[in-house]
Enzyme design. Structure first.
Site, PDB file in Angstrom:
ATOM      1  N   ASP A   1     -47.966  -0.963  43.280  1.00 44.12           N
ATOM      2  CA  ASP A   1     -47.491  -1.331  41.951  1.00 44.12           C
ATOM      3  C   ASP A   1     -48.621  -1.127  40.947  1.00 44.12           C
ATOM      4  O   ASP A   1     -49.671  -1.767  41.045  1.00 44.12           O
ATOM      5  CB  ASP A   1     -47.044  -2.802  41.955  1.00 44.12           C
ATOM      6  CG  ASP A   1     -46.205  -3.133  40.731  1.00 44.12           C
ATOM      7  OD1 ASP A   1     -46.178  -2.322  39.791  1.00 44.12           O
ATOM      8  OD2 ASP A   1     -45.572  -4.201  40.724  1.00 44.12           O
TER       9      ASP A   1
ATOM     10  N   CYS B   1     -42.089  -0.679  35.430  1.00 45.36           N
ATOM     11  CA  CYS B   1     -41.701  -0.999  36.807  1.00 45.36           C
ATOM     12  C   CYS B   1     -40.235  -0.729  37.114  1.00 45.36           C
ATOM     13  O   CYS B   1     -39.895   0.089  37.963  1.00 45.36           O
ATOM     14  CB  CYS B   1     -41.942  -2.475  37.111  1.00 45.36           C
ATOM     15  SG  CYS B   1     -43.659  -2.908  37.360  1.00 45.36           S
TER      16      CYS B   1
ATOM     17  N   ASP C   1     -45.299   3.037  41.395  1.00 48.44           N
ATOM     18  CA  ASP C   1     -44.194   3.056  40.419  1.00 48.44           C
ATOM     19  C   ASP C   1     -44.624   3.545  39.038  1.00 48.44           C
ATOM     20  O   ASP C   1     -43.791   3.956  38.235  1.00 48.44           O
ATOM     21  CB  ASP C   1     -43.509   1.684  40.341  1.00 48.44           C
ATOM     22  CG  ASP C   1     -44.445   0.571  39.901  1.00 48.44           C
ATOM     23  OD1 ASP C   1     -45.687   0.775  39.899  1.00 48.44           O
ATOM     24  OD2 ASP C   1     -43.951  -0.524  39.582  1.00 48.44           O
ATOM     25  N   HIS C   2     -45.913   3.489  38.763  1.00 46.06           N
ATOM     26  CA  HIS C   2     -46.479   3.974  37.494  1.00 46.06           C
ATOM     27  C   HIS C   2     -47.961   3.664  37.524  1.00 46.06           C
ATOM     28  O   HIS C   2     -48.442   3.035  38.478  1.00 46.06           O
ATOM     29  CB  HIS C   2     -45.820   3.316  36.275  1.00 46.06           C
ATOM     30  CG  HIS C   2     -45.848   1.817  36.344  1.00 46.06           C
ATOM     31  ND1 HIS C   2     -46.988   1.089  36.153  1.00 46.06           N
ATOM     32  CD2 HIS C   2     -44.877   0.926  36.648  1.00 46.06           C
ATOM     33  CE1 HIS C   2     -46.716  -0.196  36.323  1.00 46.06           C
ATOM     34  NE2 HIS C   2     -45.437  -0.323  36.638  1.00 46.06           N
TER      35      HIS C   2
END
Lengths: 528, 528
Positions: free
Chosen positions: B19, B59, B330-331
């Site tokens: 994450d 997210c 996710d980023h």
């Protein structure tokens, strides 16, 4: 001082839809022969929208745009065999949230999302299941037409109780006739369109569904209601009961619009329709067109006569004073124009529909009998109904605009100057004719005051100059002189696409109350 | 003669997600200080994708694109507070149709569509209800992080059973520390980022979730499985257990990318983020950045160490030979670059992620250890998994492309030359700062080999020349010399939008078998 317009005076809504009724086959829209005084009376008492466009010239996608207030790209039901996703919020859902009901008499053509229900574990026979499968309507009598009526309709029993016996009274009598030799023949074959249906006029589909509407309105008494009365005519099979089968003659049927093939610059998709589709091939024969148009006109005339019955009953009950009435169609019919039968594509004959709205509010008195030439769309009907009833407009879902401000002489600044419509020919023979993949068959129309631009996936665009060429006889989709116009129209299409409403899970109030909410939820980000 | 590549040799799938892990904070992606040998070992055994983009640098929308294989415009979950519509078909749904399961250990951040369930009459405590609320995963242990673990996770009980008592062991111990005076302080405040968490390392979130994955894999024995191991780190709160809290120093944290305000030509939305968002303001102070980056690095290092444990166990069990492994995030995280904290917007720090895929098939032997520079996207992960397991690719729904051909040295002709990402800042202070309506806050990125174009609803576009300005320091969104480039990029964006897959209710086989079906259904249209 004028009183503030009262915006919520309509207690009831009568939303009338015809199936496949061309915009120009009503006397109030200028038809020279076909006299439709009862529909015309709506135009006198309300506003006649002269430039109303459907979001698709195909039954199901068009209707789903009427029922959701959303463009086809947003509701995803792009053609007649595509189910309406259970996730789509319909007129019935909006009304139900406010404690009201949407009642159906007639056709919706909602394709049930049975696969979606199964995936979600919803019993199709439960109350929510039935509502979802019916597109949110409570089905007084659902009858989608062009097939024997099913168990959702009382029409089959009605026919039997009136003496139409046999295994299939609908095929035998409603769209069946006796030919000159007294032999039973089917209205599915257009060569029989001149024969009277064996059904008596007062037992025909149009009469039956009008009776259901009249019964319903009577039974409601003073309780408010929303009724979708949805006729399946003048959709084929083109067979009318007497006397409507013989009311018009070949000579009443007017010109057939045919482009000069030397100057038309026919698009490949248009050519594919003309060559690969049986209905188009048949309509390229003038004798065929002259033979079917009178029956089509008779079926329109019959609808008008029955609407006269209904309106008289509404007047008797006092309901004309507190009922918003919307009259429209799901799309038109080429009836042989442009070498095409049926609908689809983006000619005015297909995408332009009659739309008349009667607002009972005193605030609308000034516009009664006027003609509104602004561009309006099928997606505007649902927000108009919500607005008239004073309900939450659900702006995070609904992509159309309420027509009430136009009806009340308060047109908002910046009303749309472009209408959009969509096509997906994946299920059509045109696809295989052009050897295209099912994912490559979409087309989109953007129509402004002057131009009609059609963007085709993987093929050149089409462009019609509606000012110089109102009959759309010359496709200027590759005219080098108009590259700038196509450029601008493509950008309009792109802007429209980008702004479609996809964030449907939260409404604008929720967003406002949850902006920078994390801090309120004790989530500290980047705090020293 | 080479044997035909075997396309279905993976029996299991391990889909690992971090994450907020920046693409460049791994040694295999070139980080000069942060050594991540276990993740690097994946890159040696598989393919490292050097240009992998997420569909949103936030997210929830990003994850929903991973889990559905669909762009944000298609799944509609545009930000962290927007539920995933029950109509969206997820990885778990695709697997379940084939009799398989998607098991979750960790974070999904699926926002449950409780309103949708209620509208559809689905009991949230039923099996279908639970699956829908969980985005299609069977939840071995769901823990979304940055809040005390809820009942879907065993972590709260686990903490208590290991002696972490009190009302809120997570806040007190996992993201709590003791300051230099021995007073309890919270990791929510970044000034404490240098302190060790009170939790013992082996009881921390990363350790706990790795244990769950190891237990799961052991329990499966020889039965095939698909596990989504989804770490909540290195996402804030930035507090690492010993020894990771002190493994890196301010001097390890590298340059901070800051544009020259005289030449940057900062976009209004960028300025609004910088001014209106607390995390951005704080990250504009170099001391803040130098204080938090070492902890971020420590948390990445910790993930790498635990992945070493997991990979050793997979090797011991023989699972490295028959398991497709996907590692990604996710980023990213700006970590102070561009005057920004956190993520969102479209800088490489936010939208570019690490992506490594290990295909156990012999067909992939030739690409092991190579770097793939083609543009790939988050939406490609789901079709890659379906392809590796030999399952129906569901092309009518899935918008990404399987990466297997790239992994097997058979890149298809015409691989994408443009990646897309989206932003919806309606929930952010930037919206109110700019005084915009919640419906007017979308932006879309199109990124080619050379250009990054960002289209903003109602505001001027942004444009970066990644060849001349790889750090994205000069916004050329209104440079008259580049009008042609913006023109071309806008058209790419428009083409992409038009082709999104909205007709989700029927698959391509159904369309093929139902093309011109009406005739088979005895519906005769336009037949003489």
């Amino acid at each position: 001082m004028a009183a503030q317009p009262q915006r919520t005076s309509a207690r009831n809504v009568l939303f009338i839809m015809c199936d496949q009724l061309r915009w120009d086959y009503l006397s109030c829209y200028g038809h020279p022969v076909l006299h439709t005084p009862h529909i015309d009376s709506l135009a006198r008492r309300g506003v006649r929208f002269d430039r109303a466009y459907v979001q698709s010239a195909v039954c199901v996608p068009s209707r789903m745009s009427f029922y959701t207030g959303r463009y086809v790209a947003s509701h995803g039901t792009t053609w007649n065999y595509v189910p309406l996703s259970v996730a789509q919020v319909t007129l019935g859902d909006h009304l139900r949230r406010a404690g009201r009901r949407a009642t159906l008499a007639g056709k919706t053509h909602v394709i049930p999302d049975r696969h979606g229900l199964m995936r979600l574990g919803i019993d199709p026979d439960s109350d929510p299941g039935r509502l979802l499968l019916g597109g949110g309507f409570e089905q007084l009598d659902r009858y989608d037409g062009h097939a024997p009526p099913g168990p959702e309709s009382g029409y089959a029993d009605y026919l039997r109780s009136h003496g139409y016996t046999g295994d299939d009274p609908w095929n035998d009598h409603v769209v069946g006739a006796l030919d000159e030799q007294g032999e039973p023949v089917s209205g599915w074959y257009s060569r029989h369109a001149h024969l009277p249906a064996r059904v008596r006029e007062e037992h025909s589909e149009t009469a039956y569904m009008t009776d259901r509407a009249i019964d319903f309105v009577r039974q409601q008494g003073d309780a408010p209601w929303v009724l979708h009365l949805s006729y399946i005519k003048p959709h084929w099979p083109l067979m009318a009961p007497a006397p409507y089968h013989a009311m018009y003659r070949d000579s009443d049927t007017g010109p057939i619009v045919v482009a000069d093939p030397r100057t038309e610059n026919a698009h490949p998709v248009l050519e594919a329709y003309r060559r690969a589709h049986e209905d188009c091939v048949s309509h390229q024969d003038e004798r065929f067109v002259r033979h079917v148009r009178p029956t089509y006109m008779g079926l329109v005339k019959q609808v008008d006569d029955h609407l006269g019955r209904l309106f008289a009953e509404l007047q008797r009950l006092g309901r004309l004073d507190d009922t918003l009435i919307v009259f429209t169609s799901d799309h038109g019919d080429h009836l042989g124009d442009h070498g095409l039968g049926e609908k689809e594509l983006f000619y005015e004959q297909a995408v332009r529909v009659p739309l008349i709205v009667v607002d009972p509010s005193a605030a609308a008195d000034a516009t009664r009998g006027t003609v509104e030439r602004r561009l309006v769309e099928a997606v505007d009907v649902l927000p108009t109904i919500l607005d008239a009833l004073g309900l939450d407009p659900a702006r995070h879902l609904v992509e159309g605009e309420s027509l009430l401000p136009l009806l009340r002489g308060e047109p908002p600044a910046g009303w749309r100057d472009c209408a959009f419509s969509e096509l997906d020919y994946a299920f059509r023979g045109a696809r295989t004719h052009l050897d295209r993949h099912p994912g490559e068959c979409q087309a989109w129309m953007a129509r402004t005051e002057r131009w009609k631009y059609i963007h085709h996936d993987g093929l050149r665009p089409q462009l019609f100059d509606l000012q110089e060429d109102p009959q759309e006889l010359v496709d200027r989709g590759d005219d080098p002189q108009l590259a700038g116009v196509r450029r601008e129209m493509r950008d309009r299409l792109a802007d429209w696409q980008l702004r479609l409403k996809r964030r449907t899970g939260v409404d604008h109030d929720y967003i406002a109350s949850h902006t920078e909410y994390q801090r309120k939820a004790n989530v500290l980000i980047g705090v020293w």
